[in-house]
Scaffold this motif. Sequence first.
Motif, PDB file in Angstrom:
ATOM      1  N   ASN A 182     -33.895-125.881-130.878  1.00  0.00           N
ATOM      2  CA  ASN A 182     -34.440-125.929-132.236  1.00  0.00           C
ATOM      3  C   ASN A 182     -35.956-125.869-132.291  1.00  0.00           C
ATOM      4  O   ASN A 182     -36.519-125.717-133.372  1.00  0.00           O
ATOM      5  N   HIS A 183     -36.610-126.011-131.157  1.00  0.00           N
ATOM      6  CA  HIS A 183     -38.063-125.870-131.144  1.00  0.00           C
ATOM      7  C   HIS A 183     -38.485-124.663-130.311  1.00  0.00           C
ATOM      8  O   HIS A 183     -38.931-123.657-130.851  1.00  0.00           O
ATOM      9  N   ASP A 184     -38.286-124.754-128.985  1.00  0.00           N
ATOM     10  CA  ASP A 184     -38.782-123.690-128.111  1.00  0.00           C
ATOM     11  C   ASP A 184     -38.163-122.331-128.446  1.00  0.00           C
ATOM     12  O   ASP A 184     -38.877-121.346-128.642  1.00  0.00           O
ATOM     13  N   LEU A 185     -36.820-122.288-128.504  1.00  0.00           N
ATOM     14  CA  LEU A 185     -36.151-121.013-128.762  1.00  0.00           C
ATOM     15  C   LEU A 185     -36.394-120.543-130.196  1.00  0.00           C
ATOM     16  O   LEU A 185     -36.643-119.361-130.446  1.00  0.00           O
ATOM     17  N   SER A 186     -36.334-121.475-131.140  1.00  0.00           N
ATOM     18  CA  SER A 186     -36.596-121.120-132.533  1.00  0.00           C
ATOM     19  C   SER A 186     -38.006-120.583-132.713  1.00  0.00           C
ATOM     20  O   SER A 186     -38.232-119.619-133.448  1.00  0.00           O
ATOM     21  N   GLU A 187     -38.979-121.202-132.024  1.00  0.00           N
ATOM     22  CA  GLU A 187     -40.362-120.734-132.092  1.00  0.00           C
ATOM     23  C   GLU A 187     -40.476-119.326-131.502  1.00  0.00           C
ATOM     24  O   GLU A 187     -41.207-118.490-132.018  1.00  0.00           O
ATOM     25  N   LEU A 188     -39.761-119.106-130.415  1.00  0.00           N
ATOM     26  CA  LEU A 188     -39.820-117.806-129.748  1.00  0.00           C
ATOM     27  C   LEU A 188     -39.205-116.721-130.624  1.00  0.00           C
ATOM     28  O   LEU A 188     -39.732-115.611-130.738  1.00  0.00           O
ATOM     29  N   LEU A 189     -38.101-117.054-131.295  1.00  0.00           N
ATOM     30  CA  LEU A 189     -37.395-116.055-132.109  1.00  0.00           C
ATOM     31  C   LEU A 189     -38.128-115.748-133.406  1.00  0.00           C
ATOM     32  O   LEU A 189     -38.188-114.598-133.835  1.00  0.00           O
ATOM     33  N   GLN A 190     -38.652-116.811-134.080  1.00  0.00           N
ATOM     34  CA  GLN A 190     -39.337-116.650-135.359  1.00  0.00           C
ATOM     35  C   GLN A 190     -38.547-115.764-136.328  1.00  0.00           C
ATOM     36  O   GLN A 190     -39.045-114.811-136.922  1.00  0.00           O
ATOM     37  N   GLY A 191     -37.249-116.098-136.461  1.00  0.00           N
ATOM     38  CA  GLY A 191     -36.417-115.427-137.458  1.00  0.00           C
ATOM     39  C   GLY A 191     -35.637-114.232-136.955  1.00  0.00           C
ATOM     40  O   GLY A 191     -34.760-113.725-137.661  1.00  0.00           O
ATOM     41  N   SER A 192     -35.914-113.735-135.748  1.00  0.00           N
ATOM     42  CA  SER A 192     -35.179-112.583-135.221  1.00  0.00           C
ATOM     43  C   SER A 192     -33.917-113.045-134.490  1.00  0.00           C
ATOM     44  O   SER A 192     -33.765-114.229-134.183  1.00  0.00           O
ATOM     45  N   CYS A 193     -33.012-112.106-134.226  1.00  0.00           N
ATOM     46  CA  CYS A 193     -31.766-112.368-133.491  1.00  0.00           C
ATOM     47  C   CYS A 193     -31.007-113.568-134.073  1.00  0.00           C
ATOM     48  O   CYS A 193     -30.523-114.440-133.339  1.00  0.00           O
ATOM     49  N   GLN A 194     -30.915-113.610-135.399  1.00  0.00           N
ATOM     50  CA  GLN A 194     -30.321-114.768-136.051  1.00  0.00           C
ATOM     51  C   GLN A 194     -28.844-114.951-135.718  1.00  0.00           C
ATOM     52  O   GLN A 194     -28.357-116.072-135.627  1.00  0.00           O
ATOM     53  N   SER A 195     -28.119-113.850-135.542  1.00  0.00           N
ATOM     54  CA  SER A 195     -26.692-113.953-135.244  1.00  0.00           C
ATOM     55  C   SER A 195     -26.470-114.666-133.919  1.00  0.00           C
ATOM     56  O   SER A 195     -25.641-115.586-133.813  1.00  0.00           O
TER      57      SER A 195
ATOM     58  N   GLU B 108     -27.876-105.103-136.798  1.00  0.00           N
ATOM     59  CA  GLU B 108     -26.904-105.942-137.488  1.00  0.00           C
ATOM     60  C   GLU B 108     -27.469-106.441-138.814  1.00  0.00           C
ATOM     61  O   GLU B 108     -26.751-106.568-139.806  1.00  0.00           O
ATOM     62  N   THR B 109     -28.782-106.725-138.839  1.00  0.00           N
ATOM     63  CA  THR B 109     -29.406-107.220-140.070  1.00  0.00           C
ATOM     64  C   THR B 109     -29.440-106.153-141.148  1.00  0.00           C
ATOM     65  O   THR B 109     -29.601-106.468-142.333  1.00  0.00           O
ATOM     66  N   LEU B 110     -29.292-104.879-140.768  1.00  0.00           N
ATOM     67  CA  LEU B 110     -29.240-103.788-141.754  1.00  0.00           C
ATOM     68  C   LEU B 110     -27.829-103.587-142.287  1.00  0.00           C
ATOM     69  O   LEU B 110     -27.625-102.787-143.204  1.00  0.00           O
TER      70      LEU B 110
END
Length: 1025
Positions: free
Chosen positions: A297-310, A397-399
């Motif tokens: 919830n911190h490191d990975l979420s920070e790295l993703l910043q909204g991408s690869c949500q699935s 996938e987001t499209l």
Amino acid sequence: MPRRNYFHVCLNAVSGNISEANEPTLINLERIAIDQLGSIGSFYNAYEDNINGRLNTTIKPQICKSSQQIVCKLTKGRAAECQNLLRFADIDHQLRLSIYLELTRATGIASLMNNSQLIDDHTRLFYIYQESSIEFYEKDLHELKKSIQSSTCETFATHIITEIVFGIHLLLILKLPPGYEDPIDIFLQNLKENLINSKPLVKIDSQLKTLLDKVPSTTVYSNIDTLAKMKNLPDIYEKLIKLQTNDKEHKKLKYVLCPIHWFCGRHHVKLPEEVENLEHYLIQQKSELKLLNFRINHDLSELLQGSCQSAFETITEELSKLQALHMNNIERLKNLVLEIRKGTIPLSSLDKQVSLDPPKDIQQLIKNITTRANELEFRIKRVKQMKKDGFEYCDVETLGITDQLKENRIQDMLLGNDSHKVILCSNDELMKSDELAFTKVYSEMIEKRKKNPEICLVYADFTYSTYELRNTSIVLSEDLKEKQNQSKSPSTVNNLKEKSSPPPQPSLQQTSSQSLDQTLPISSSSNEFINILLLGESGVGKSTFINAFANYLHFESLNDAEKGKPIVIIPVSFVMAVNDNFDEKTIKFGEFDSNENHNNAGQSVTQQCKSYAFSISNERKLRIIDTPGFGDTRGNDQDNLNMEEIFSFLHNINYLNGICLLFKPEVVELNPYLQSCCSQLFQYFGGNILGHFIFCFTNARSTFFAPGNTRPLLEEFFTSFHMKKIPLKKTNTFCFDSESFRYLVAIQDSFEFDSTEREEIEQSWLRSVTESERFSNFLCKQSSYRKNIEWQSMKDVQFQINFMIRPIVETMRNVLRNIILFDLHASIKLSAKPAIPSSKICYKCSRQPDKYDRFWILPDQLHNPPKMCPSNDQKSTEYRLEYEAVGHQVEESIDELNEYLALLCKTSAKLAQFLMKISQMQHDDPFVSEIDRMIDEENVISQGETTRDLNKKLMDKLKQLKTYYQKQKNQTERNQSTSNLAEIYNLLNVLNGIPMVSIQLEAIKNYQQTLLESNQRDISTTKTK
């Protein structure tokens, strides 16, 4: 007299009924007061470490000063004692186990167990245990013997509180800024020595304050609520100075517990000391879960910043399963420890049940989560490298690209309106199967971009799409193919046909004027929900009213309710008399809810707004918005904070059907804060809200279901407001009684009621059910009080302007980008994605800019949960900005773009003047602050290693924009013509017509809807058969 000897002196001085030879030895327990509700005479269940009511005997305690030496500790992060923070805070082993096993709530100093930040070399722990006074029973304890022996308290308690120690209990966790550790360590060491040696604390000077303000993260755990809410180290220090000279603010620190068995002349059986392995096991499991939670919830979420949500959602779902398994394991061990403490099973049973290794299903889930996280981290790092190489990344996938779509439709979706795109289509499996071929194509595309800067490179990732991509392929338009003079496709096999794209569409234009009620896009359909705001003073019973209402709707009769379990939406805590002596037992029922705090008498139990939705017809739902109570014992400042919380929550809805004020029917005087509460309501909703007031009375059985003496007090109260009369009639007045609900909860705790009591309760049930039906029918007919139409006010428009600031200034910056790119036949398209509720945008965290065409842009850095970031410089945000490089100019001319800038600047100047006037702001213009932030960002980007001339141009243009804005604002102020309320609403409406602004406001709308849903509980009200 020293506390430790007090009881022994009393006992030796007694010539009582029990002889010294036969009298059992008095062995008291001591427990840190993590629950502030205890008092002399309170019952305590040491099996669970909970306060369970009170002896109904008049007790006049004495108070004496404590001579106990202060304990003060300063420790650096990775020290061995930091592994067990509860032990570090001097909480005894038995209470620690009760906290770890969730037998008792981790409140006060014990809430440090939930500390989410990782402790490292930059962490400092500063601890204070300081006793100031002792409250004790002034008479001989034997005088309580008769009352206790005639009580039934042994059925729900093991001890009674006979002494309370007051003082300061504090653990301060600091994250020190790199490079400043030494001077801050010196300050903390001096503070420690001054406290230990009882030296007065002196005020800090401005230089030291500047140093301490650099501490990015400060977390306080304390028995003193005001201390626990502080986040700034200089403020905490100033508070400690006051606490050293004023012990009236000191709170309960420790309870001394006398065993109930002793009063009955029996020897008390000492609680067994559970094996040390159990605590080690619990700490280990919690630590592993905390580390994994922080990583995801911190490191990975920070790295993703909204991408690869699935993929991220899959991991978070597995993490939720892991937490559920952990809770099941805790529940198993909790029941085991309870049985051991009660003596029903031997201590040796624990050895067979406890292992240092977690259960196999937990181990497997941890392994799965770790593997998925590793794969996702590798992918994101690869994507970041692609962006550095000039590629845009697109998760198809987001499209909405799935195996149901035809190839030509997929190409349409990928190319969009941009004829300059060159799209590389692949997935993880294809890349791994032929890495050399992929690298070759990838390199060729980068070389082509160098030769032809107009093309836009895109990597389309099909990894998470259900569309089966057979080969790595390239998609480009026929137009671009002809321009590049290509006779054939690149070296890979294409399984998607090339296709021309349609002509570009305008990126910024003034839309047709919109209706006034669309100034800000707001959530919720006016047909689906009936929105009712529930208000009342602390302790009036708002949460109990909601619980009771749910039961009236769900059960056909009291008899049906008795057969099942009561519906308890919000956890309840109340006291009931248990015998002829009227001793009290505390009844608690319902699942733990961090939003409901029953531990501080007089303070609002409900901490934040939350809504509950009931289906009351086939077409509509009743949404009751529960709120923190007013008249909080923490004073008017807390009441005002609670009102701000209410208004902030209401900003997520666009209409209201009624304001329901809840009272008790027989009050001597109204709460003094009601005047301020109603004044703020009128300021927020405007004068048109008068006809939407509803009056409800609880505990109305005592007044034969009538408003009682409270009604004339209310009538007189509302005459003090110089406006139209607020109706207080039978039609909008409703009387309920919640005693039947308390009855349903009490029988779950094996309480018995005689037939007369049962008959009275059934009559109360029937009357309340009838009133609930009348209440529901009335609400269904209530008209909507619509935002921006009937609902217009200074307070509301202030909220709306604040929501507009970021959309306006980010639109201005992107217009400037497109002005700079105009002659280069390119542009930047701005979009907005709703953030996760409670997200914070952080401008202090290190960010690497991404390249879009020839511009570099710093991505939004969002934190959720925000407390995992050590920086104190975070702001709430509703959305994340995203960008796309477009290989053509915007549709508008340079003159039209400049006109937009002028419109945005002039409008912003008027809004700022209005905002600063009504909010009485003297200095900081929020628009200037945002422009300064953007100038700083472009300056940071411009100093990068690579050539970033366009960002330097943008920085210069932002400086010019700031000058132009300030000129417009000064001119507005010289004219001395502050816009009226209607004009401001019209200005907001004009801004909403600008597409780039509208795009961001649409994201805010979606965020508000998500936030509303995340704070709402849907209640099934299907009648039992």
